[in-house]
Design a protein around this motif. Structure first.
Motif, short mmCIF file in Angstrom:
data_model
loop_
_atom_site.label_atom_id
_atom_site.label_comp_id
_atom_site.label_asym_id
_atom_site.label_seq_id
_atom_site.Cartn_x
_atom_site.Cartn_y
_atom_site.Cartn_z
N LYS A 110 -1.50 -0.79 -2.38
CA LYS A 110 -2.22 -1.92 -3.00
C LYS A 110 -1.54 -2.40 -4.28
N VAL A 111 -0.44 -1.77 -4.67
CA VAL A 111 0.26 -2.18 -5.89
C VAL A 111 0.99 -3.50 -5.65
N SER A 112 1.49 -4.10 -6.72
CA SER A 112 2.13 -5.42 -6.62
C SER A 112 3.39 -5.37 -5.75
N ALA A 113 3.75 -6.53 -5.23
CA ALA A 113 4.95 -6.64 -4.39
C ALA A 113 6.20 -6.21 -5.16
N THR A 114 6.27 -6.54 -6.46
CA THR A 114 7.44 -6.18 -7.27
C THR A 114 7.62 -4.67 -7.33
N GLN A 170 6.48 -2.49 -5.16
CA GLN A 170 6.85 -2.03 -3.81
C GLN A 170 8.34 -2.25 -3.55
N LYS A 222 5.06 -4.96 1.20
CA LYS A 222 5.32 -6.36 0.84
C LYS A 222 6.69 -6.41 0.17
N SER A 237 8.57 -12.19 -1.02
CA SER A 237 7.47 -12.99 -1.59
C SER A 237 7.05 -14.13 -0.66
#
Length: 460
Positions: A8-12, A14, A40, A43
């Motif tokens: 659930k962390v940000s795409a950056t 990941q 993810k 973007s």
């Protein structure tokens, strides 16, 4: 629609995890989310679905061209190196055409004709290493496999042009393997950052110089075409598609670069890992030497290729730390069900080779190097898949396996060596593939005599 599991962390965050610690990150996700999870990584694209159960792998690899297709937008990340006409970057009918044109040189008698070349290059390169001094086996393996590529694939041997091309290709391959190069693929704007942009420009200039030499070679070969030559470039120039059309200069260049990048560093890395395990584990080394010594002095390459224990050692090397972490991506064409989840059209799926090879339910004690597992059990192509699978299975896999076995056999039968490393060597990301996280240092002690010879060991 059922929500697919994933971080659930940000795409950056990941993407950074994926770039700098991919195998640890995949392992953590598998433990948390099970047989399938999403990451993810782009973007402008939906999350990518990673799967690693044999059932899911089988479903995605056996559905090529039916429910699934190769997504051009993802494979295009290879274009900067391989070009638009590479069998890797193409999809659909264009991919099938290129694959059919490239396949013939990698089968049958043509393959066996390269055996002597492989052994001669191996002897010449190892002979240059000083006795009783550590050397990095990965550097030496790269030198061997690059020379094999130059001679067997490009058909280029000695001379200034050969040396210039070899030097440029070495630099391009080395620079494409560092983490910031991978970061460019996920953060394209990095190319505009001062300092980094200069590195990018230098890389492009080297690529252009290498291309110039390759096109020059193609032109010379077209003007003085010799159908008797056995190198792969000659065979590709002779190939015709179903409409009787030959490959263009651009297609030839792109496929030569593809064969180089897919078959040079990857094979060298696999050979390095094999030497590491063979010299780290005395039992493995002794069993292998006993098998090799049983063949006599000059065994036939086909006999070496079929040796059971040598094959098991090579397979276990490719299993424990696979060079390719993932299969090529597939995109869902029509909605399908996978592992109890309904996948919509447009979903991108990747099979995780690394996680599949580390599954305890398939490979008990997966962290242990155990060649015997390949003698005791036949694994399906969805449980053991170091060369990928389906319509995008590696074309050069038979050549790579032959190269690996012949190099290992020639070196082990000829020289007695020891592993200098005391620390454990682990895999890490190296460009788009994996490699050792430090040098694997070996030392030549002396020339070997087969046990059956009962002769005093000679010195180098």
């Amino acid at each position: 629609m059922q929500l697919l599991p994933g971080p659930k962390v940000s795409a950056t965050i990941q993407v950074l995890n994926w770039i700098f610690r991919p195998m640890s990150y995949l392992t953590e996700c598998a433990k948390t989310y099970g047989d399938l999870f999403t990451l993810k990584l782009e973007s402008n694209l939906p999350p990518i679905l990673f799967v690693h159960s044999p059932e899911a792998i089988q479903q995605i690899l056996s559905n090529d061209h039916k429910d699934l297709e190769a997504p051009g937008e993802l494979n295009s990340i290879f274009e900067y190196l391989l070009g638009k006409n590479s069998v890797i970057t193409l999809s659909g009918k264009e991919h099938q055409r290129q694959r059919q044109l490239i396949m013939p040189p990698f089968h049958g008698e043509r393959m066996r004709s390269y055996a002597e070349l492989i052994e001669n290059i191996t002897i010449k390169t190892i002979n240059k290493q000083p006795k009783n001094q550590p050397f990095n086996i990965r550097n030496v393996s790269q030198e061997i496999t690059l020379q094999i590529m130059m001679e067997a694939v490009f058909g280029i041997y000695e001379g200034e042009q050969a040396e210039n091309l070899r030097h440029l290709l070495c630099e391009i391959i080395e620079q494409s393997s560092v983490p910031w190069r991978v970061a460019f693929l996920y953060f394209p704007k990095l190319k505009e950052v001062i300092g980094i942009s200069e590195l990018w420009k230098q890389q492009i200039k080297k690529q252009e110089k290498a291309d110039q030499l390759i096109y020059q070679e193609i032109q010379q070969r077209r003007e003085n075409f010799d159908p008797q030559r056995t190198d792969i470039l000659t065979l590709l120039m002779s190939s015709r598609d179903e409409n009787g059309e030959p490959m263009t200069d651009e297609e030839l260049r792109d496929e030569l670069m593809t064969l180089l990048f897919a078959g040079h560093e990857t094979t060298a890395t696999a050979i390095s890992w094999a030497f590491y395990w063979i010299h780290k584990l005395p039992d493995v080394r002794e069993k292998l030497l006993t098998e090799l010594d049983s063949l006599g002095e000059n065994p036939d390459s086909n006999t070496i290729f079929k040796l059971p224990y040598l094959t098991a050692v090579c397979n276990e090397t490719l299993r424990i730390y696979p060079i390719a972490m993932l299969t090529f991506p597939r995109k869902v064409k029509t909605p399908i069900s996978l592992c109890g989840y309904q996948l919509e059209a447009g979903t991108i799926i990747m099979g995780s080779i690394y996680l599949t090879h580390q599954r305890e339910d398939i490979y008990p004690q997966p962290e242990k190097f155990n060649p015997e597992r390949f003698l005791e059990k036949q694994f399906s192509p969805y449980e053991f898949l170091p060369f990928g699978g389906g319509a995008r299975r590696c074309i050069g896999l038979a050549f790579a396996q032959m190269e690996m076995k012949l190099i290992l056999a020639k070196v082990l039968k000829t020289w007695s060596m020891k592993l200098v490393n005391t620390d454990e060597i682990k895999p890490q990301r190296r460009g788009l593939v994996t490699g050792p996280n430090g040098p694997i240092n070996l030392e030549i002690q002396n020339l070997r005599q087969p046990k059956s010879a009962n002769l005093e060991t000679a010195t180098v």
